[in-house]
Design a protein around this motif. Structure first.
Motif, PDB file in Angstrom:
ATOM      1  N   TYR A 190      38.304  39.067  33.118  1.00  0.00           N
ATOM      2  CA  TYR A 190      39.570  38.449  33.449  1.00  0.00           C
ATOM      3  C   TYR A 190      40.022  38.835  34.854  1.00  0.00           C
ATOM      4  O   TYR A 190      39.618  39.861  35.408  1.00  0.00           O
ATOM      5  N   SER A 191      40.905  38.004  35.372  1.00  0.00           N
ATOM      6  CA  SER A 191      41.582  38.276  36.635  1.00  0.00           C
ATOM      7  C   SER A 191      43.075  38.020  36.438  1.00  0.00           C
ATOM      8  O   SER A 191      43.496  37.473  35.419  1.00  0.00           O
ATOM      9  N   LEU A 192      43.860  38.396  37.442  1.00  0.00           N
ATOM     10  CA  LEU A 192      45.297  38.143  37.415  1.00  0.00           C
ATOM     11  C   LEU A 192      45.558  36.785  38.059  1.00  0.00           C
ATOM     12  O   LEU A 192      45.073  36.509  39.163  1.00  0.00           O
ATOM     13  N   ALA A 193      46.315  35.952  37.370  1.00  0.00           N
ATOM     14  CA  ALA A 193      46.596  34.611  37.873  1.00  0.00           C
ATOM     15  C   ALA A 193      48.086  34.471  38.173  1.00  0.00           C
ATOM     16  O   ALA A 193      48.930  34.767  37.329  1.00  0.00           O
ATOM     17  N   LEU A 194      48.400  34.027  39.394  1.00  0.00           N
ATOM     18  CA  LEU A 194      49.764  33.749  39.803  1.00  0.00           C
ATOM     19  C   LEU A 194      49.943  32.235  39.836  1.00  0.00           C
ATOM     20  O   LEU A 194      49.285  31.536  40.625  1.00  0.00           O
ATOM     21  N   TYR A 224      44.433  33.673  42.427  1.00  0.00           N
ATOM     22  CA  TYR A 224      43.770  34.640  41.558  1.00  0.00           C
ATOM     23  C   TYR A 224      43.550  35.951  42.317  1.00  0.00           C
ATOM     24  O   TYR A 224      43.171  35.954  43.495  1.00  0.00           O
ATOM     25  N   ILE A 225      43.766  37.041  41.608  1.00  0.00           N
ATOM     26  CA  ILE A 225      43.592  38.382  42.187  1.00  0.00           C
ATOM     27  C   ILE A 225      42.793  39.211  41.196  1.00  0.00           C
ATOM     28  O   ILE A 225      43.061  39.190  39.984  1.00  0.00           O
ATOM     29  N   ASP A 242      41.161  55.841  51.788  1.00  0.00           N
ATOM     30  CA  ASP A 242      41.251  55.294  53.138  1.00  0.00           C
ATOM     31  C   ASP A 242      41.366  53.781  53.167  1.00  0.00           C
ATOM     32  O   ASP A 242      41.826  53.210  54.152  1.00  0.00           O
ATOM     33  N   THR A 243      40.901  53.132  52.092  1.00  0.00           N
ATOM     34  CA  THR A 243      40.825  51.676  52.100  1.00  0.00           C
ATOM     35  C   THR A 243      41.209  51.115  50.743  1.00  0.00           C
ATOM     36  O   THR A 243      40.855  51.689  49.704  1.00  0.00           O
ATOM     37  N   LEU A 244      41.917  49.989  50.756  1.00  0.00           N
ATOM     38  CA  LEU A 244      42.158  49.204  49.546  1.00  0.00           C
ATOM     39  C   LEU A 244      41.343  47.925  49.644  1.00  0.00           C
ATOM     40  O   LEU A 244      41.400  47.221  50.662  1.00  0.00           O
ATOM     41  N   ASN A 245      40.582  47.616  48.595  1.00  0.00           N
ATOM     42  CA  ASN A 245      39.856  46.352  48.507  1.00  0.00           C
ATOM     43  C   ASN A 245      40.538  45.467  47.476  1.00  0.00           C
ATOM     44  O   ASN A 245      40.786  45.902  46.345  1.00  0.00           O
ATOM     45  N   ILE A 246      40.844  44.238  47.862  1.00  0.00           N
ATOM     46  CA  ILE A 246      41.501  43.291  46.962  1.00  0.00           C
ATOM     47  C   ILE A 246      40.726  41.981  47.008  1.00  0.00           C
ATOM     48  O   ILE A 246      40.501  41.420  48.094  1.00  0.00           O
ATOM     49  N   ASP A 247      40.304  41.486  45.846  1.00  0.00           N
ATOM     50  CA  ASP A 247      39.612  40.201  45.762  1.00  0.00           C
ATOM     51  C   ASP A 247      40.632  39.107  45.463  1.00  0.00           C
ATOM     52  O   ASP A 247      41.451  39.243  44.541  1.00  0.00           O
ATOM     53  N   MET A 248      40.582  38.001  46.241  1.00  0.00           N
ATOM     54  CA  MET A 248      41.523  36.905  46.073  1.00  0.00           C
ATOM     55  C   MET A 248      40.804  35.562  46.146  1.00  0.00           C
ATOM     56  O   MET A 248      39.788  35.406  46.839  1.00  0.00           O
ATOM     57  N   TYR A 249      41.391  34.606  45.455  1.00  0.00           N
ATOM     58  CA  TYR A 249      40.854  33.245  45.493  1.00  0.00           C
ATOM     59  C   TYR A 249      42.016  32.288  45.269  1.00  0.00           C
ATOM     60  O   TYR A 249      42.797  32.447  44.318  1.00  0.00           O
ATOM     61  N   ALA A 250      42.127  31.267  46.152  1.00  0.00           N
ATOM     62  CA  ALA A 250      43.204  30.285  46.037  1.00  0.00           C
ATOM     63  C   ALA A 250      42.624  28.881  46.184  1.00  0.00           C
ATOM     64  O   ALA A 250      42.442  28.386  47.301  1.00  0.00           O
ATOM     65  N   PRO A 251      42.278  28.237  45.069  1.00  0.00           N
ATOM     66  CA  PRO A 251      41.754  26.868  45.144  1.00  0.00           C
ATOM     67  C   PRO A 251      42.878  25.875  45.453  1.00  0.00           C
ATOM     68  O   PRO A 251      43.999  26.027  44.986  1.00  0.00           O
ATOM     69  N   SER A 252      42.572  24.864  46.255  1.00  0.00           N
ATOM     70  CA  SER A 252      43.579  23.862  46.594  1.00  0.00           C
ATOM     71  C   SER A 252      42.890  22.570  47.017  1.00  0.00           C
ATOM     72  O   SER A 252      41.922  22.598  47.793  1.00  0.00           O
ATOM     73  N   LYS A 253      43.391  21.423  46.530  1.00  0.00           N
ATOM     74  CA  LYS A 253      42.834  20.123  46.891  1.00  0.00           C
ATOM     75  C   LYS A 253      43.503  19.545  48.126  1.00  0.00           C
ATOM     76  O   LYS A 253      43.053  18.532  48.665  1.00  0.00           O
ATOM     77  N   THR A 254      44.606  20.160  48.545  1.00  0.00           N
ATOM     78  CA  THR A 254      45.307  19.685  49.739  1.00  0.00           C
ATOM     79  C   THR A 254      45.197  20.719  50.844  1.00  0.00           C
ATOM     80  O   THR A 254      45.003  21.914  50.604  1.00  0.00           O
ATOM     81  N   VAL A 255      45.333  20.211  52.067  1.00  0.00           N
ATOM     82  CA  VAL A 255      45.267  21.117  53.215  1.00  0.00           C
ATOM     83  C   VAL A 255      46.558  21.933  53.279  1.00  0.00           C
ATOM     84  O   VAL A 255      47.661  21.381  53.203  1.00  0.00           O
ATOM     85  N   ASN A 256      46.427  23.249  53.398  1.00  0.00           N
ATOM     86  CA  ASN A 256      47.584  24.136  53.503  1.00  0.00           C
ATOM     87  C   ASN A 256      47.152  25.403  54.211  1.00  0.00           C
ATOM     88  O   ASN A 256      45.956  25.661  54.389  1.00  0.00           O
ATOM     89  N   TYR A 257      48.108  26.123  54.631  1.00  0.00           N
ATOM     90  CA  TYR A 257      47.830  27.406  55.263  1.00  0.00           C
ATOM     91  C   TYR A 257      48.554  28.486  54.457  1.00  0.00           C
ATOM     92  O   TYR A 257      49.769  28.412  54.260  1.00  0.00           O
ATOM     93  N   VAL A 258      47.794  29.484  53.992  1.00  0.00           N
ATOM     94  CA  VAL A 258      48.342  30.547  53.157  1.00  0.00           C
ATOM     95  C   VAL A 258      48.152  31.873  53.886  1.00  0.00           C
ATOM     96  O   VAL A 258      47.045  32.201  54.325  1.00  0.00           O
ATOM     97  N   SER A 259      49.219  32.601  54.031  1.00  0.00           N
ATOM     98  CA  SER A 259      49.149  33.944  54.611  1.00  0.00           C
ATOM     99  C   SER A 259      49.831  34.924  53.663  1.00  0.00           C
ATOM    100  O   SER A 259      50.506  34.526  52.708  1.00  0.00           O
ATOM    101  N   PHE A 260      49.643  36.184  53.933  1.00  0.00           N
ATOM    102  CA  PHE A 260      50.239  37.194  53.053  1.00  0.00           C
ATOM    103  C   PHE A 260      50.392  38.514  53.795  1.00  0.00           C
ATOM    104  O   PHE A 260      49.756  38.744  54.838  1.00  0.00           O
TER     105      PHE A 260
END
Length: 758
Positions: free
Chosen positions: A57-61, A174-175, A83-101
């Motif tokens: 499973y993953s976390l879904a927003l 997804y995270i 020293d480091t944090l690793n975070i896996d992310m995935y954001a599927p989208s059918k439209t053009v958009n720009y996502v930042s965080f």
């Protein structure tokens, strides 16, 4: 600069997955959302099997038509070793958009640190590596002026991610697999960001050196983990060792709900020292941990003459009196300033007391005291004020046993600095009775040493014979001496307030505890501050009075018959041959009676063989009623009176009527030796009665009878005890024996000086 930024971001943000060193999984979302939540109620979190980098499973927003998302998790996280944090992310989208965080954390002080803005590639698997190393340039404070460092990571109260969408976004982010990568190398040990306050220090003033080291410790307050010391070589060749202490700076601000402190800059190590010789001092720093010691030659400073008279100690020629390092006499005149405010009142005040002003209150208190010639006060390290070791459930700046409040420590730094500016010397009370009391003023239930709070004491009385409690208390003393031992403004370390009010009090155990602790404190304090301990009950506790090393006998004298009480107080303690003082007094069912008790107490105690003025308790009353002038008057009367070697005793003077009978209208108390007397003549109905009168009548037709031990010519002065002014004087020849002085009519009281001139 642009190339550097590009390189940094390329190291922190990856498209696809790279082979990384194994880390510790912080959140894998296999069984639940693991307390993550969406701040925006219109967006929800859940588990999903659509995007997985580990497990099932993953976390879904889930987002619907929003331009911003915010998710977070709260807790108590310690990421010091990472020293480091690793975070896996995935954001599927059918439209053009720009996502930042951005990523953010809130530390133990709730200071918000956040990264810069990252871009999230849509429809691609992203592994984000975030630099959380000790000197990471990514994390900047969004609130306050604190700086990111290793100790910021020790107590993370909240970690979160905020997403920003260029266009309203509908879909799922997804995270998964939030991992922390541990430090894999041992850094070289060295000092950096080394600073001193000056290379030229005035005699008895503060020398200060701060520095950082690249090694991080789970508990930097514990000398069993890391022992950092400065070794000073004096101009005469002596060696003085003083521990370094863990430190952080703060900025203060007075807000509507009271004083607030804001962390400023990084955590650092600091050394404080006060030179007692003129000339050049050299100093080294030694760092010991993991069985190894590292030594550093840090240079030198020069000590030159100044105006500070030095430390207050017992006079070498007359150990019943206090004097400064430079040999000048010191007589304490002052009142209690336990903390900025007091919830209790002796009667229902007709004024509103200030609340929550913190150190700002002392700016005002000390200024007024100085203006009225006060030089002395008593202050507690209570949990609500200057305590450094307490239960974190009580206040967020506490961290339990063996970890000290940097916030309260800064407050004491500040108070000592302004005390120096205003010439105020402090009895610093290290433990108040409530901390180990089940009644009265019970704080035992909040005490971190209590087993119910994760401590090791089942009962408060165990503190006095527990080796574990003593071990941790000695560590606290070490920090106290390291941080504040340099200060000439500390007149006494007062180990306890009202120790006889602790739970299940046992005289023998308390005496033995003092006889163990006092030598330890003396040994660790290079400046050998005086040491005392306070007892509540005026008649208790002779067994503790006799404790070896206890330098003064201090207690309370709450009484309307203040003259009689102070005399009884003195004579009960006199056989123990130790200097004494009253550390609390003040009774009165209304403003007039309380002020009369204040007035009578400071005059009766100052004109006694005790080492200083009795300390009045109700400081908000003094401040709001502006009664500081009482101290100005007594200070003016005593000006120039050096008691050392004078062997003053209670005077046998008495007041008689014109017929020679003992007067019922007036009383007298004071001190006298062979050739001088300092006396206070008072109306007993006002100042020494179980049912005191609020008003005073004119007293006339009385004479002062005094025993003269040396024939000669004497000057006699009459003083106004409210204005501190001499209003009459004359010269008279006396022969040995009883001599009579006619007193002028007076109301309330007057003071008399009798001094042999030839």
């Amino acid at each position: 600069m642009r190339l550097m930024k590009r390189l940094i971001f390329s190291l922190l943000f990856f498209t696809g997955f790279l082979s990384l060193a194994s880390g510790e999984m912080l959140f894998d979302f296999e069984k639940s959302t693991e307390n993550w939540e969406s701040v925006y109620q219109t967006q929800t979190l859940g588990l999903s099997s659509n995007f997985i980098t580990s497990g099932a499973y993953s976390l879904a927003l889930y987002v619907s038509g929003s331009k911003e998302s915010w998710i977070r998790v709260q807790g108590d996280f310690n990421w010091m070793d990472y020293d480091t944090l690793n975070i896996d992310m995935y954001a599927p989208s059918k439209t053009v958009n720009y996502v930042s965080f951005i990523c953010y954390i809130k530390d133990g002080n709730w200071t918000w640190f956040q990264t810069g803005v990252f871009q999230l590639n849509l429809n691609k698997k992203n592994r984000i590596s975030v630099d959380i190393s000790d000197r990471s340039p990514l994390w900047q404070p969004a609130t306050g002026l604190a700086a990111w460092d290793a100790y910021t990571k020790r107590n993370i109260r909240e970690f979160g991610i905020k997403f920003f969408y260029y266009k309203p976004f509908s879909g799922t982010v997804y995270i998964d697999s939030i991992q922390a990568i541990k430090t894999t190398f041992q850094p070289e040990v060295f000092l950096f960001n080394f600073r001193t306050n000056s290379e030229t220090i005035l005699l008895y003033e503060k020398f200060e050196a701060s520095f950082e080291i690249p090694v991080i410790f789970d508990n930097p307050f514990d000398p069993e983990q890391v022992d950092i010391n400065a070794i000073f070589t004096t101009p005469s060749g002596g060696k003085i060792k003083i521990p370094a202490f863990f430190w952080r700076n703060y900025l203060r601000r007075l807000e509507e709900d009271g004083e607030r402190l804001y962390p400023y800059g990084k955590h650092q190590w600091m050394v404080r020292f006060s030179p007692e010789e003129i000339g050049q001092y050299k100093y080294d720093v030694s760092i010991t941990f993991d069985g190894k010691t590292y030594n550093f030659d840090c240079g030198s400073f020069v000590c030159i003459p100044g105006k500070n008279p030095g430390f207050i100690r017992w006079d070498e020629k007359d150990p019943t009196c206090l004097s400064f390092s430079d040999g000048s006499f010191f007589y304490p005149i002052g009142h209690v300033l336990r903390s900025p405010d007091d919830l209790r009142t002796p009667y229902k005040y007709e004024f509103e007391t200030d609340k929550g002003k913190g150190t700002f209150a002392y700016d005002e208190y000390f200024k007024k005291m100085k203006e009225n010639f006060e030089n002395y006060t008593r202050m507690w390290m209570g949990a609500w004020w200057l305590g450094i070791e307490w239960n974190p459930a009580y206040a967020q700046h506490y961290e339990g046993i063996g970890r000290y409040s940097l916030e309260n420590s800064w407050k004491l730094d500040y108070v000592l600095d302004i005390a120096r500016e205003n010439g105020i010397y402090i009895v610093l009370t290290l433990i108040n009775h409530g901390q180990f009391s089940i009644r009265p003023d019970a704080e035992w239930w909040d005490n971190p040493y209590n087993v119910i709070n994760g401590g090791f004491l089942n009962s408060p009385d165990e503190f006095f014979n527990s080796k574990e409690a003593e071990r941790w208390f000695v560590k606290r003393l070490r920090y106290i001496v390291a941080r504040w031992g340099y200060s000439t403004q500390i007149a006494f370390w007062e180990l306890w307030n009202e120790v006889d009010l602790t739970g299940y009090y046992d005289s023998r155990n308390v005496r033995l505890w003092h006889e163990r602790i006092i030598p330890i404190l003396k040994e660790m304090d290079p400046w050998k501050h005086n040491i005392t301990s306070h007892i509540c009950r005026p008649s208790a506790d002779p067994m503790v009075w006799a404790a070896k090393g206890l330098e003064t006998l201090v207690s309370n004298a709450y009484s309307s018959t203040i003259v009689d009480t102070l005399r009884e107080y003195y004579f009960k303690r006199k056989p123990f041959r130790k200097p004494m003082q009253v550390h609390e007094f003040g009774v009165g069912r209304n403003a007039k009676l309380l002020e009369n008790n204040l007035h009578g107490g400071i005059w009766a105690s100052s004109l006694s063989p005790m080492l200083g003025t009795a300390l009045f308790w109700w400081w908000p009353f003094i401040d709001k009623k502006d009664l500081y002038f009482h101290y100005r008057a007594i200070a003016r009367f005593l000006e120039g009176l050096d008691r050392r070697g004078k062997d003053f005793q209670f005077s046998t003077a008495r007041i008689v009527s014109t017929l020679g009978e003992k007067s019922q209208k007036a009383g007298v108390t004071g001190i006298q030796n062979k050739n001088s007397a300092y006396l206070w003549v008072y109306d007993p109905a006002v100042f020494n009665s179980r049912a005191p009168s609020e008003s005073a009548d004119v007293i006339e037709g009385v004479r002062l009878i005094i025993d003269i031990f040396e024939s000669g010519t004497y000057s006699i002065e009459f003083w106004d005890t409210y204005k501190g002014e001499k209003f009459s004087s004359f010269v008279k020849d006396f022969t040995v024996g009883e001599c009579s002085i006619e007193l002028c009519p007076f109301t309330g009281d007057l003071a008399v000086k009798i001094e042999r001139k030839r």
